[in-house]
Design an enzyme around this catalytic site. Structure first.
Site, PDB file in Angstrom:
ATOM      1  N   TYR A  44       0.859  -1.194   0.000  1.00  0.00           N
ATOM      2  CA  TYR A  44       0.000   0.000   0.000  1.00  0.00           C
ATOM      3  C   TYR A  44       0.884   1.230   0.000  1.00  0.00           C
ATOM      4  O   TYR A  44       1.825   1.317   0.789  1.00  0.00           O
ATOM      5  CB  TYR A  44      -0.906   0.010   1.236  1.00  0.00           C
ATOM      6  CG  TYR A  44      -2.360  -0.024   0.825  1.00  0.00           C
ATOM      7  CD1 TYR A  44      -2.909   1.067   0.163  1.00  0.00           C
ATOM      8  CD2 TYR A  44      -3.142  -1.147   1.033  1.00  0.00           C
ATOM      9  CE1 TYR A  44      -4.230   1.031  -0.265  1.00  0.00           C
ATOM     10  CE2 TYR A  44      -4.454  -1.186   0.609  1.00  0.00           C
ATOM     11  CZ  TYR A  44      -4.987  -0.092  -0.039  1.00  0.00           C
ATOM     12  OH  TYR A  44      -6.280  -0.123  -0.468  1.00  0.00           O
ATOM     13  N   GLU A  46      -0.367   4.811  -0.394  1.00  0.00           N
ATOM     14  CA  GLU A  46      -1.187   6.023  -0.592  1.00  0.00           C
ATOM     15  C   GLU A  46      -0.309   7.269  -0.512  1.00  0.00           C
ATOM     16  O   GLU A  46       0.513   7.405   0.394  1.00  0.00           O
ATOM     17  CB  GLU A  46      -2.283   6.089   0.470  1.00  0.00           C
ATOM     18  CG  GLU A  46      -3.425   5.158   0.154  1.00  0.00           C
ATOM     19  CD  GLU A  46      -4.574   5.292   1.139  1.00  0.00           C
ATOM     20  OE1 GLU A  46      -4.491   6.124   2.045  1.00  0.00           O
ATOM     21  OE2 GLU A  46      -5.548   4.546   0.979  1.00  0.00           O
ATOM     22  N   ASP A 199      -7.069  13.159 -25.220  1.00  0.00           N
ATOM     23  CA  ASP A 199      -7.073  11.773 -24.749  1.00  0.00           C
ATOM     24  C   ASP A 199      -6.479  10.931 -25.874  1.00  0.00           C
ATOM     25  O   ASP A 199      -7.104  10.741 -26.916  1.00  0.00           O
ATOM     26  CB  ASP A 199      -8.518  11.357 -24.433  1.00  0.00           C
ATOM     27  CG  ASP A 199      -8.625   9.911 -23.944  1.00  0.00           C
ATOM     28  OD1 ASP A 199      -7.664   9.149 -24.128  1.00  0.00           O
ATOM     29  OD2 ASP A 199      -9.684   9.559 -23.400  1.00  0.00           O
ATOM     30  N   THR A 225      -4.312   5.500 -21.869  1.00  0.00           N
ATOM     31  CA  THR A 225      -4.196   4.181 -21.259  1.00  0.00           C
ATOM     32  C   THR A 225      -2.831   3.633 -21.664  1.00  0.00           C
ATOM     33  O   THR A 225      -2.207   4.121 -22.610  1.00  0.00           O
ATOM     34  CB  THR A 225      -5.315   3.234 -21.748  1.00  0.00           C
ATOM     35  OG1 THR A 225      -5.356   3.277 -23.171  1.00  0.00           O
ATOM     36  CG2 THR A 225      -6.663   3.653 -21.194  1.00  0.00           C
ATOM     37  N   LYS A 228      -2.683  -0.265 -24.778  1.00  0.00           N
ATOM     38  CA  LYS A 228      -3.068  -0.400 -26.192  1.00  0.00           C
ATOM     39  C   LYS A 228      -1.793  -0.364 -27.041  1.00  0.00           C
ATOM     40  O   LYS A 228      -0.987  -1.270 -26.937  1.00  0.00           O
ATOM     41  CB  LYS A 228      -4.069   0.705 -26.545  1.00  0.00           C
ATOM     42  CG  LYS A 228      -5.346   0.610 -25.689  1.00  0.00           C
ATOM     43  CD  LYS A 228      -6.390   1.609 -26.129  1.00  0.00           C
ATOM     44  CE  LYS A 228      -7.686   1.417 -25.374  1.00  0.00           C
ATOM     45  NZ  LYS A 228      -7.858   2.246 -24.196  1.00  0.00           N
ATOM     46  N   ARG A 234      -2.548  -3.086 -18.142  1.00  0.00           N
ATOM     47  CA  ARG A 234      -3.719  -2.212 -17.987  1.00  0.00           C
ATOM     48  C   ARG A 234      -3.363  -1.133 -16.983  1.00  0.00           C
ATOM     49  O   ARG A 234      -2.800  -1.399 -15.930  1.00  0.00           O
ATOM     50  CB  ARG A 234      -4.913  -3.005 -17.486  1.00  0.00           C
ATOM     51  CG  ARG A 234      -5.355  -4.074 -18.446  1.00  0.00           C
ATOM     52  CD  ARG A 234      -6.781  -4.458 -18.166  1.00  0.00           C
ATOM     53  NE  ARG A 234      -7.659  -3.455 -18.736  1.00  0.00           N
ATOM     54  CZ  ARG A 234      -8.154  -3.530 -19.970  1.00  0.00           C
ATOM     55  NH1 ARG A 234      -7.851  -4.545 -20.750  1.00  0.00           N
ATOM     56  NH2 ARG A 234      -8.952  -2.599 -20.427  1.00  0.00           N
TER      57      ARG A 234
HETATM   58  C1  LIG Z   1     -10.078   7.189 -25.775  1.00  0.00           C
HETATM   59  C2  LIG Z   1     -10.262   6.368 -24.557  1.00  0.00           C
HETATM   60  N1  LIG Z   1     -10.330   6.974 -23.362  1.00  0.00           N
HETATM   61  C3  LIG Z   1     -10.505   6.274 -22.223  1.00  0.00           C
HETATM   62  C4  LIG Z   1     -10.603   4.900 -22.243  1.00  0.00           C
HETATM   63  C5  LIG Z   1     -10.901   4.169 -20.967  1.00  0.00           C
HETATM   64  O1  LIG Z   1      -9.939   3.308 -20.581  1.00  0.00           O
HETATM   65  P1  LIG Z   1     -10.242   2.154 -19.499  1.00  0.00           P
HETATM   66  O2  LIG Z   1     -11.009   1.107 -20.202  1.00  0.00           O
HETATM   67  O3  LIG Z   1      -8.860   1.750 -19.088  1.00  0.00           O
HETATM   68  O4  LIG Z   1     -10.999   2.813 -18.371  1.00  0.00           O
HETATM   69  C6  LIG Z   1     -10.506   4.216 -23.465  1.00  0.00           C
HETATM   70  C7  LIG Z   1     -10.604   2.745 -23.504  1.00  0.00           C
HETATM   71  O5  LIG Z   1     -10.861   2.110 -24.452  1.00  0.00           O
HETATM   72  C8  LIG Z   1     -10.335   4.975 -24.649  1.00  0.00           C
HETATM   73  O6  LIG Z   1     -10.274   4.377 -25.842  1.00  0.00           O
END
Ligand SMILES: Cc1ncc(COP(=O)(O)O)c(C=O)c1O
Length: 444
Positions: A44, A46, A199, A225, A228, A234
């Site tokens: 842990y 935090e 994003d 993320t 990918k 993950r």
């Molecule tokens: C553009 C985008 N943002 C956020 C996410 C969310 O990711 P997670 O599934 O890890 O919460 C994804 C997942 O596919 C995504 O493609």
């Protein structure tokens, strides 16, 4: 043996023997698996390095510091100007962390329309039904792609932003295969006094490799993320301008989460280090070459590739049209039928909405496919040609299908369709050919 381990073995076999072509999936490195399965999951921690709430953090502090530094290095960013937070448990939490940094309840977000390729976590709502928690807390509005080109329409986004006056503008999504003009998005945000979040969950690895444009110069926040195109475990990260760093950290912990997943952070650090290698850069280039080749093969066969191609790792097909033929009711929802038929042949793609879809999110008209995982296995343009041919054959086997409106009739019809596909002789043969191909490109 615990049944779970039998199931893991079965899943391993499935991943080995099928073509994993969901654009958000990939095979990670054995070293990442080792880090994620390590004793770090028992700790842990935090807080942040040197500012923890518990004792015993001297080792994990170093792990997190290494990961934060590697995150900046991977994207060529100066530690004096940028800040990385590697604690979000997933992409959705990374985005929540950004909202929690700069927004108050009721503030406005302008993001990409989900059926055009946006993401749920950007505050999706369906008409007045507030589907996501984000849409319950904030006001959300969406911009759409240009109906003719299926590309971002920056003039329209600007017009909408001027009218709506959001506090945050978001770019990025799950099914937009084209480059985004981050500079223009920044200009629009600046004009209306909004923050800008890019994003890049899908294309993070391609950006790290220099294959796709980098948003860091233009965006206030970049979320992503790590599992990918980045090929990590993950997890997720947010990188922002240094001056917003402390606020971002506080917004994520204690604002949103408790203890960080130190094992995932270690895995992310391992994957980030790999992005520096020439091997990774070539992997990213090949991922895009493969997607372009796949799009080309399908377009040559008369398929409608949304936006006319791809700049990234994914291809989106609008299955309502082929050879320019007009849309008719039997081609709506075709994504559902084709995705299932493909699965029986060991080709794992996903059904997806397309711009102006006449189907629904559960029974959409499109098919989304990606090349990150099959490129990790070493597949190249020749294999893309084979996959394009199989896909074409399967779409023809599926033929015209109309989704019954009555729920009970539909249930029986879909079950019967699946059985028909499962028993189809040619689909069985393609499945065998797919397994043979997979054997030539072992995982790991
Ligand atoms: C553009 C985008 N943002 C956020 C996410 C969310 O990711 P997670 O599934 O890890 O919460 C994804 C997942 O596919 C995504 O493609």
């Amino acid at each position: 043996m615990d049944q779970i381990f039998n199931l893991i073995e079965l899943e391993e076999k499935r991943q080995e023997e099928t073509l994993m072509m969901i654009p958000s999936e990939n095979y990670t490195y054995p070293e990442v698996m080792k880090a994620v399965g390590s004793c770090l999951m028992q700790k842990y921690a935090e807080g942040y390095p040197k500012r923890r709430y518990y004792q015993g953090n001297e080792v994990v502090d170093e792990v997190e510091d290494l990961c934060r530094n590697r995150a900046l290095e991977a994207f060529g960013l100066d530690g004096e100007k940028y800040h990385a937070n590697v604690q979000p448990h997933s992409g959705c939490e990374a985005n929540l962390g950004v909202y929690n940094t700069i927004l108050n309840p009721g503030d406005k977000i302008l993001a990409m329309y989900l059926p055009d390729g946006g993401h749920l976590s950007h505050g999706w709502k369906w008409k007045e039904e507030k589907t996501t928690f984000v849409s319950k807390v904030f006001e959300t509005e969406f911009y759409r792609v240009n109906p003719k080109t299926n590309l971002f329409d920056y003039d329209e986004i600007e017009k909408l932003a001027m009218e709506y006056k959001p506090k945050l503008i978001i770019s990025g999504g799950t099914a937009y295969a084209r480059e985004i003009d981050y500079k223009r998005m920044r200009e629009i945000a600046k004009k209306v006094g909004a923050y800008y979040l890019a994003d890049v969950s899908h294309e993070a690895g391609l950006i790290a490799a220099g294959v796709c444009r980098s948003p860091f110069e233009f965006a206030d926040f970049v979320s992503m993320t790590t599992h990918k195109t980045l090929r990590g475990p993950r997890g997720a990260m947010v990188i922002c301008k240094k001056e917003l760093g402390h606020q971002l950290d506080m917004a994520i912990m204690p604002g949103l989460q408790g203890g960080p997943h130190m094992h995932s952070i270690a895995g992310i650090a391992v994957a980030l280090e790999k992005t520096k290698s020439e091997e990774f850069k070539e992997y990213a280039r090949q991922t895009v070459r493969n997607a372009k080749k796949l799009a080309e093969v399908l377009m040559e066969k008369g398929y409608e590739v949304v936006s006319g191609g791809t700049d990234k790792h994914l291809v989106l097909l609008d299955l309502r049209k082929k050879d320019g033929a007009a849309f008719d009711k039997s081609t709506s929802s075709r994504g559902w039928f084709v995705a299932w038929a493909l699965e029986y042949a060991g080709i794992i793609m996903n059904r997806n909405t397309v711009p102006n879809d006449s189907g629904s999110p559960f029974y959409p008209s499109g098919l989304r496919m990606g090349t990150p995982a099959i490129t990790t296995r070493g597949m190249k343009e020749g294999e893309m040609e084979k996959i394009g041919n199989w896909l074409d054959e399967i779409v023809q086997i599926v033929g015209k299908r109309e989704l019954p409106e009555d729920a009970e009739v539909r249930k029986a019809y879909l079950a019967q369709f699946k059985e028909e596909m499962r028993l189809n002789k040619r689909i069985g043969e393609i499945g065998e050919e797919v397994r043979e191909l997979c054997k030539k490109f072992p995982v790991g």
